[in-house]
Design a protein around this motif. Structure first.
Motif, PDB file in Angstrom:
ATOM      1  N   GLY A  22       0.745  -1.081   0.076  1.00  0.00           N
ATOM      2  CA  GLY A  22      -0.066   0.138  -0.033  1.00  0.00           C
ATOM      3  C   GLY A  22       0.909   1.298  -0.042  1.00  0.00           C
ATOM      4  O   GLY A  22       2.128   0.984  -0.106  1.00  0.00           O
ATOM      5  N   THR A  23       0.319   2.390  -0.196  1.00  0.00           N
ATOM      6  CA  THR A  23       0.815   3.801  -0.078  1.00  0.00           C
ATOM      7  C   THR A  23       1.113   4.025   1.199  1.00  0.00           C
ATOM      8  O   THR A  23       2.343   4.609   1.470  1.00  0.00           O
ATOM      9  N   SER A  24       0.708   3.515   2.556  1.00  0.00           N
ATOM     10  CA  SER A  24       1.187   3.846   3.907  1.00  0.00           C
ATOM     11  C   SER A  24       1.884   2.626   4.380  1.00  0.00           C
ATOM     12  O   SER A  24       2.670   3.024   5.202  1.00  0.00           O
ATOM     13  N   LYS A  25       1.488   1.470   4.034  1.00  0.00           N
ATOM     14  CA  LYS A  25       2.224   0.302   4.620  1.00  0.00           C
ATOM     15  C   LYS A  25       2.353  -0.871   3.680  1.00  0.00           C
ATOM     16  O   LYS A  25       1.776  -1.079   2.877  1.00  0.00           O
ATOM     17  N   VAL A  26       3.197  -1.911   4.147  1.00  0.00           N
ATOM     18  CA  VAL A  26       3.290  -3.042   3.410  1.00  0.00           C
ATOM     19  C   VAL A  26       2.907  -3.937   4.422  1.00  0.00           C
ATOM     20  O   VAL A  26       3.508  -4.078   5.628  1.00  0.00           O
ATOM     21  N   ILE A  42      -1.666  -4.873  -4.927  1.00  0.00           N
ATOM     22  CA  ILE A  42      -1.520  -3.738  -5.595  1.00  0.00           C
ATOM     23  C   ILE A  42      -2.510  -2.540  -5.735  1.00  0.00           C
ATOM     24  O   ILE A  42      -3.560  -3.142  -5.996  1.00  0.00           O
ATOM     25  N   SER A  43      -2.529  -1.167  -5.569  1.00  0.00           N
ATOM     26  CA  SER A  43      -3.458  -0.375  -5.521  1.00  0.00           C
ATOM     27  C   SER A  43      -3.271   0.563  -6.819  1.00  0.00           C
ATOM     28  O   SER A  43      -3.703   1.697  -6.797  1.00  0.00           O
ATOM     29  N   ALA A  44      -2.531   0.261  -7.855  1.00  0.00           N
ATOM     30  CA  ALA A  44      -1.992   1.120  -8.684  1.00  0.00           C
ATOM     31  C   ALA A  44      -3.145   1.944  -9.433  1.00  0.00           C
ATOM     32  O   ALA A  44      -4.225   1.513  -9.808  1.00  0.00           O
ATOM     33  N   LEU A  98      -5.241  -7.081  -7.860  1.00  0.00           N
ATOM     34  CA  LEU A  98      -5.884  -5.542  -7.311  1.00  0.00           C
ATOM     35  C   LEU A  98      -6.530  -5.313  -6.154  1.00  0.00           C
ATOM     36  O   LEU A  98      -7.387  -6.187  -5.720  1.00  0.00           O
ATOM     37  N   GLN A  99      -6.150  -4.578  -5.193  1.00  0.00           N
ATOM     38  CA  GLN A  99      -6.454  -4.262  -3.947  1.00  0.00           C
ATOM     39  C   GLN A  99      -7.876  -4.525  -3.749  1.00  0.00           C
ATOM     40  O   GLN A  99      -8.440  -4.985  -2.857  1.00  0.00           O
ATOM     41  N   CYS A 100      -8.646  -3.586  -4.523  1.00  0.00           N
ATOM     42  CA  CYS A 100     -10.231  -3.632  -4.306  1.00  0.00           C
ATOM     43  C   CYS A 100     -10.742  -4.896  -4.631  1.00  0.00           C
ATOM     44  O   CYS A 100     -11.856  -4.861  -4.025  1.00  0.00           O
ATOM     45  N   ILE A 158     -11.063   2.833   0.668  1.00  0.00           N
ATOM     46  CA  ILE A 158     -10.240   4.023   0.775  1.00  0.00           C
ATOM     47  C   ILE A 158      -9.010   4.093   1.680  1.00  0.00           C
ATOM     48  O   ILE A 158      -9.030   3.919   2.691  1.00  0.00           O
ATOM     49  N   GLY A 159      -7.987   4.366   0.881  1.00  0.00           N
ATOM     50  CA  GLY A 159      -6.694   3.922   1.681  1.00  0.00           C
ATOM     51  C   GLY A 159      -5.918   5.064   1.791  1.00  0.00           C
ATOM     52  O   GLY A 159      -6.518   6.317   2.115  1.00  0.00           O
ATOM     53  N   ALA A 160      -4.577   5.256   1.817  1.00  0.00           N
ATOM     54  CA  ALA A 160      -3.906   6.441   2.028  1.00  0.00           C
ATOM     55  C   ALA A 160      -3.539   7.219   0.879  1.00  0.00           C
ATOM     56  O   ALA A 160      -4.070   8.420   0.906  1.00  0.00           O
ATOM     57  N   GLY A 161      -3.165   6.685  -0.248  1.00  0.00           N
ATOM     58  CA  GLY A 161      -3.101   7.447  -1.669  1.00  0.00           C
ATOM     59  C   GLY A 161      -4.113   6.941  -2.698  1.00  0.00           C
ATOM     60  O   GLY A 161      -4.077   7.552  -3.851  1.00  0.00           O
ATOM     61  N   THR A 162      -5.204   6.004  -2.224  1.00  0.00           N
ATOM     62  CA  THR A 162      -5.966   5.660  -3.512  1.00  0.00           C
ATOM     63  C   THR A 162      -7.184   5.255  -2.888  1.00  0.00           C
ATOM     64  O   THR A 162      -7.253   4.973  -1.984  1.00  0.00           O
ATOM     65  N   THR A 163      -8.299   5.227  -3.844  1.00  0.00           N
ATOM     66  CA  THR A 163      -9.738   4.747  -3.694  1.00  0.00           C
ATOM     67  C   THR A 163      -9.984   3.817  -4.578  1.00  0.00           C
ATOM     68  O   THR A 163     -10.145   4.144  -5.850  1.00  0.00           O
ATOM     69  N   GLY A 176      -6.989   9.828  -1.302  1.00  0.00           N
ATOM     70  CA  GLY A 176      -7.134   8.889  -0.205  1.00  0.00           C
ATOM     71  C   GLY A 176      -6.786   9.623   1.224  1.00  0.00           C
ATOM     72  O   GLY A 176      -6.877  10.971   1.309  1.00  0.00           O
ATOM     73  N   GLY A 177      -6.430   8.864   2.162  1.00  0.00           N
ATOM     74  CA  GLY A 177      -6.324   9.545   3.520  1.00  0.00           C
ATOM     75  C   GLY A 177      -5.368  10.608   3.722  1.00  0.00           C
ATOM     76  O   GLY A 177      -5.357  11.402   4.525  1.00  0.00           O
ATOM     77  N   HIS A 178      -4.150  10.410   2.808  1.00  0.00           N
ATOM     78  CA  HIS A 178      -3.071  11.328   2.940  1.00  0.00           C
ATOM     79  C   HIS A 178      -3.492  12.651   2.460  1.00  0.00           C
ATOM     80  O   HIS A 178      -2.938  13.590   3.176  1.00  0.00           O
ATOM     81  N   ALA A 201      -1.506  16.440  12.462  1.00  0.00           N
ATOM     82  CA  ALA A 201      -2.764  16.443  11.571  1.00  0.00           C
ATOM     83  C   ALA A 201      -3.040  14.842  11.400  1.00  0.00           C
ATOM     84  O   ALA A 201      -4.280  14.688  11.576  1.00  0.00           O
ATOM     85  N   GLU A 202      -2.309  14.076  11.179  1.00  0.00           N
ATOM     86  CA  GLU A 202      -2.403  12.468  11.152  1.00  0.00           C
ATOM     87  C   GLU A 202      -3.398  12.037  12.593  1.00  0.00           C
ATOM     88  O   GLU A 202      -4.230  11.522  12.558  1.00  0.00           O
ATOM     89  N   GLN A 203      -2.770  12.842  13.632  1.00  0.00           N
ATOM     90  CA  GLN A 203      -3.103  12.355  14.952  1.00  0.00           C
ATOM     91  C   GLN A 203      -4.614  12.937  15.331  1.00  0.00           C
ATOM     92  O   GLN A 203      -5.446  12.237  15.675  1.00  0.00           O
ATOM     93  N   LEU A 204      -4.712  14.259  14.812  1.00  0.00           N
ATOM     94  CA  LEU A 204      -6.053  14.773  15.052  1.00  0.00           C
ATOM     95  C   LEU A 204      -7.061  13.939  14.426  1.00  0.00           C
ATOM     96  O   LEU A 204      -8.227  14.055  14.625  1.00  0.00           O
ATOM     97  N   LYS A 205      -6.753  13.747  13.043  1.00  0.00           N
ATOM     98  CA  LYS A 205      -7.705  13.084  12.082  1.00  0.00           C
ATOM     99  C   LYS A 205      -8.088  11.638  12.794  1.00  0.00           C
ATOM    100  O   LYS A 205      -9.394  11.654  12.717  1.00  0.00           O
ATOM    101  N   LYS A 206      -7.442  10.997  13.221  1.00  0.00           N
ATOM    102  CA  LYS A 206      -7.649   9.663  13.968  1.00  0.00           C
ATOM    103  C   LYS A 206      -8.476   9.897  15.208  1.00  0.00           C
ATOM    104  O   LYS A 206      -9.334   9.022  15.553  1.00  0.00           O
ATOM    105  N   GLY A 254     -10.571  -0.128   3.908  1.00  0.00           N
ATOM    106  CA  GLY A 254      -9.564   0.537   3.727  1.00  0.00           C
ATOM    107  C   GLY A 254      -9.427   1.236   5.213  1.00  0.00           C
ATOM    108  O   GLY A 254     -10.324   1.619   5.824  1.00  0.00           O
ATOM    109  N   GLY A 255      -8.063   1.759   5.267  1.00  0.00           N
ATOM    110  CA  GLY A 255      -7.716   2.733   6.897  1.00  0.00           C
ATOM    111  C   GLY A 255      -8.716   3.615   6.954  1.00  0.00           C
ATOM    112  O   GLY A 255      -9.232   3.951   8.079  1.00  0.00           O
ATOM    113  N   THR A 256      -8.836   4.646   5.932  1.00  0.00           N
ATOM    114  CA  THR A 256      -9.687   5.704   6.048  1.00  0.00           C
ATOM    115  C   THR A 256     -11.076   5.502   6.274  1.00  0.00           C
ATOM    116  O   THR A 256     -11.795   6.242   6.653  1.00  0.00           O
ATOM    117  N   ALA A 257     -11.665   4.221   6.191  1.00  0.00           N
ATOM    118  CA  ALA A 257     -13.134   4.071   6.454  1.00  0.00           C
ATOM    119  C   ALA A 257     -13.271   4.253   7.727  1.00  0.00           C
ATOM    120  O   ALA A 257     -14.290   4.090   8.403  1.00  0.00           O
TER     121      ALA A 257
END
Ligand SMILES: Nc1ncnc2c1ncn2[C@@H]1O[C@H](COP(=O)(O)OP(=O)(O)OP(=O)(O)O)[C@@H](O)[C@H]1O
Ligand SMILES: [Mg+2]
Length: 420
Positions: free
Chosen positions: A12-16, A79-81, A185-187, A209-214, A233-235, A252-257, A334-337
């Motif tokens: 993923g864009t934020s984690k493997v 992958i989430s290309a 494909l991740q989705c 909805i991940g970090a860099g892609t939906t 995405g969440g980024h 900002a990341e902390q406040l969001k969560k 996805g993490g942003t959910a």
């Protein structure tokens, strides 16, 4: 029940996230190894730096090896290309001349024809997914084997990826010392982990909805209708908060969560109550209303982008006429959910009943995985039984050469004579 050991690496864009699991034919999963590391060198689901990305994969796989005590050499890679494209295609074959009964060989032949679509040199096949068969004039056949017919049409959903993106991600895996069994494909993987067959039969939309892609996939009558990956995405939400509130990205990341609550209706008096007080280069006050307003604006945009994909796909006459096509609604993952109250605004904007989907029913060392951020990681394990190997033969090309080169290099690190 017979189990097999499967390794999945979700890039993923934020984690493997690397998982090693025993999976049986019923889809029950026992996690035996897990390795989660922040990802480096991936931007909007695409490789931006081969060395960094392959190092993240290597570290993640190594952790999964350490937790399981097993070695991992060959994996299914998620992958989430954000630059995939998809289309529907139809392949036609005649059914065996004598018996006129559809055999496994006829189905294989139809799939082979489906894979022979005209692709430019710059694209590679990622998935060729059978959606439905038509036997003579009977449409909507799910399993044609044993049925009588003269001709068989196979409808497929085809996903392609630019050759350069395909080669870069395979290079990263090979550089990390692992071979690729298949790419997912991740989705599509997330859909395996969180959607119920009743939902895919009735009509459902999944958005990861991940970090860099939906990533979006939509199903109707059990068939895949749509796949798309949007480069948002969440980024972006974190960056909006950072710029909008003038605070560092980490804060900002902390406040969001911790402080987002999109379920709260706009309250004109809310600004009077300081919800968060921070000390950053002096004293600053951050209001919960400002946090929610900024996040709501970006989520509103992401939701409308998801809807525009559905409108386009269903060729809806009016903006909301797609709603009746998907009675099982919208499943967000996805993490942003995990954004507080996202379900409520998603429902308001899309007009679809909405739920948050996360993996369930896992055994073994799986505590951390019951979170929407890991739907695709778990789903990759479930995709291991799919026969996507044929269209992805390119992913295995050159792996032996790359592995030998990497092995020689790593020997060279410890034995300087080997470099000479
Ligand atoms: N509790 C939470 N509230 C809000 N956002 C969260 C929460 N937990 C995680 N996120 C966000 O989820 C995103 C990571 O999601 P995920 O792990 O699904 O992405 P990824 O798979 O690495 O990226 P991508 O699929 O886009 O390539 C980050 O932007 C993170 O800030
Ligand atoms: Mg993801």
């Amino acid at each position: 029940m017979k189990q097999k050991m499967v390794a999945a690496v979700d890039v993923g864009t934020s984690k493997v996230c690397s998982l090693l699991a025993n999976v049986d034919a019923e889809g029950s999963i026992q996690i035996v190894g897990i390795g989660i590391v922040p990802s480096q060198g991936i931007h909007k689901g695409l490789v931006a730096d081969i060395d960094q990305a392959s190092e993240s994969i290597r570290q993640s796989v190594r952790k999964a090896e350490q937790t399981s005590g097993e070695s991992i050499t060959s994996v299914y890679l998620g992958i989430s290309a954000s630059n995939i494209s998809s289309q529907c295609s139809r392949a036609t074959v005649s059914v065996g001349r004598n018996a006129r009964t559809v055999q496994q060989g006829d189905v294989q032949r139809a799939l082979k024809v489906a894979r022979e679509i005209d692709l430019s040199d710059e694209r590679r096949l990622l998935h060729v997914i059978p959606t439905q068969y038509t036997l003579d004039t009977q449409i909507g056949v799910q399993d044609p084997k044993g049925m009588h017919a003269f001709r068989m049409d196979l409808d497929t959903h085809i996903v392609t990826i630019p050759q350069s993106s395909a080669e870069n991600i395979t290079k990263c895996a090979h550089k990390a010392g692992i071979s690729i069994e298949g790419l997912v494909l991740q989705c599509l993987a997330s859909a395996q982990a969180v959607l119920h067959p009743d939902e895919t039969d009735a009509g459902v939309v999944l958005a990861d909805i991940g970090a860099g892609t939906t990533g979006i996939s939509a199903y109707k009558n059990g068939n895949l209708l749509l796949t798309a990956v949007l480069p948002v995405g969440g980024h972006q939400i974190t960056r909006d908060l950072s710029v909008g509130l003038g605070i560092p990205v980490e804060l900002a990341e902390q406040l969001k969560k911790e402080h987002c609550n999109l379920a709260e209706k706009e309250d004109p008096d809310a600004k009077e109550e300081p919800s968060v007080q921070i000390n950053f280069d002096g004293v600053g006050r951050i209001y919960k209303k400002d946090i929610n307003d900024i996040i709501r604006a970006r989520m509103d945009e992401i939701m409308k982008l998801i809807i525009s994909q559905l409108v386009q796909q269903m060729q809806s006459q009016s903006y909301l006429s797609y709603v009746s096509e998907f009675p099982a609604g919208l499943v967000l993952t996805g993490g942003t959910a995990n954004l507080g109250g996202l379900r409520f605004i998603a429902q308001d904007i899309s007009g679809l009943p909405t739920r948050i989907g996360a993996p369930t029913g896992l055994s073994g060392i799986a505590d951390r995985l019951h979170d929407a951020a890991y739907s695709s990681s778990v789903g990759i394990l479930l995709c291991s039984g799919k026969s996507w190997r044929h269209e992805q033969s390119w992913a295995r090309e050159g792996r032996l050469r790359d592995k030998v080169v990497e092995r020689v290099k790593s020997v060279g690190q410890f034995a300087p004579w080997a470099k000479r």
